[in-house]
Scaffold this active site. Structure first.
Site, short mmCIF file in Angstrom:
data_model
loop_
_atom_site.label_atom_id
_atom_site.label_comp_id
_atom_site.label_asym_id
_atom_site.label_seq_id
_atom_site.Cartn_x
_atom_site.Cartn_y
_atom_site.Cartn_z
N HIS A 201 0.86 -1.18 0.00
CA HIS A 201 0.00 0.00 0.00
C HIS A 201 0.90 1.24 0.00
CE1 HIS A 201 -2.90 -3.00 1.41
NE2 HIS A 201 -3.86 -2.16 1.10
N LYS A 205 0.01 4.44 4.67
CA LYS A 205 -0.77 3.44 5.41
C LYS A 205 0.15 2.77 6.42
CE LYS A 205 -3.70 -0.66 4.97
NZ LYS A 205 -4.69 -0.14 5.94
#
Length: 342
Positions: A201, A205
């Site tokens: 990601h 994140k």
């Protein structure tokens, strides 16, 4: 202030399944907590495309302001969050609107936010991952409960309902459900196979993907005939390889992931689940790769509408025995409802 014992400022008028036709998107006000973040903007825009109204106030880490298309939103820091939330509840009640909060904040903030929503009877869709889900559920269930319960105060008789899910992309959730069903129907079908998981990601994140955790828990049921215990699941989750540095993402983690396009480094979700036989002569891979955030935003808008249409559902005998079944939902519930945008 609205002191009725219900989970919304104005809920649907019928407790039956036909109530879904009585709440229109235009009657819903969305409090988009997570602005000015990219996900907050994407979800706000998706809800507005459906005809929902964006609240002019949102919870944030500090005071400020932002614009979503032509709508100006005041960002409210922790010091005045309680007061401004109460004002928004009262405003929506006076206008006959259904208020739903959406949370895409950060793991450290989402539990406190959930408890705030519960105190004020604000139904919410929790898209933030990495928080204490069990504590959020307790806050929802105790809202409107006995004096002294968590998430409740002496004068608050409002109940609360919520959609809490680690992934709002309905297509991915459908895939998760299929894997979970396979584990129930065919436990141990991959007995002895080695499970490896890699997820990538954007660098912002901070937590391990909630989707990856959920899929791993199901895949364990295929790898072993016996039901995995908490320790088994924890070990498998701890073994998930988390990729956040851009050079590795561009490279595809040495072949363990599909290469992430440069334009999507700031917003993507690439997952690879591998099952390899004991002799390494058979290998299965499951991949789902998402560029951008729109698929999650559209699923979140589905969840908002789903929740708004269930706020006046009355407690049945079974729900009274297990209140969680009627007050806490997930994206599987949203999928099963069939109330999805085309």
């Amino acid at each position: 202030p609205n002191t009725q014992n219900q989970g919304a400022v104005r809920a649907a008028s019928s407790p039956s399944s036909s109530s879904s036709s009585t709440v229109s998107p235009s009657s819903i006000v969305v409090m988009m907590n997570g602005l000015p973040g990219s996900m907050g903007h994407e979800v706000a825009a998706a809800c507005m495309r459906r005809g929902m109204e964006l609240a002019r106030v949102a919870l944030s880490s500090k005071d400020g302001s932002t614009n979503v298309e032509a709508t100006s939103v005041e960002l409210v820091g922790p010091a005045s969050a309680e007061e401004r939330a109460r004002e928004l509840v009262d405003e929506c009640a006076a206008r006959g609107k259904t208020l739903v909060a959406v949370d895409y904040t950060v793991p450290d903030a989402c539990l406190g936010n959930a408890q705030l929503y519960a105190r004020h009877g604000i139904p919410f869709v929790m898209g933030t991952t990495g928080g204490d889900v069990a504590a959020m559920e307790r806050a929802v269930l105790s809202a409107g409960g006995e004096e002294g319960e968590e998430g409740n105060n002496n004068n608050n008789k409002k109940t609360c309902k919520a959609v809490i899910a680690p992934n709002m992309a309905k297509q991915i959730v459908a895939l998760q459900a299929a894997i979970a069903n396979a584990a129930r129907e065919f436990p141990g079908a991959f007995q002895g196979y080695d499970l490896q998981v890699v997820e990538s990601h954007q660098a912002t994140k901070k937590d391990t993907s909630g989707t990856a955790k959920a899929v791993v828990a199901s895949l364990l049921g295929l790898v072993d005939e016996k039901t995995p215990d908490d320790d088994d699941t924890k070990r498998a989750i701890d073994a998930i390889e988390r990729v956040r540095d851009e050079p590795t993402q561009l490279d595809g983690a040495g072949g363990r992931l599909q290469r992430v396009p440069k334009d999507n480094l700031k917003g993507h979700a690439y997952h690879t689940y591998s099952l390899t036989s004991p002799l390494a002569d058979v290998r299965f891979e499951l991949r789902h790769n998402v560029n951008g955030r729109r698929v999650y935003a559209e699923g979140t808008a589905d969840a908002v509408l789903f929740l708004a249409r269930r706020l006046d559902d009355q407690t049945t005998t079974n729900a009274a025995e297990n209140p969680r079944t009627q007050r806490i939902f997930n994206m599987i519930d949203v999928l099963k409802s069939g109330e999805l945008a085309s």
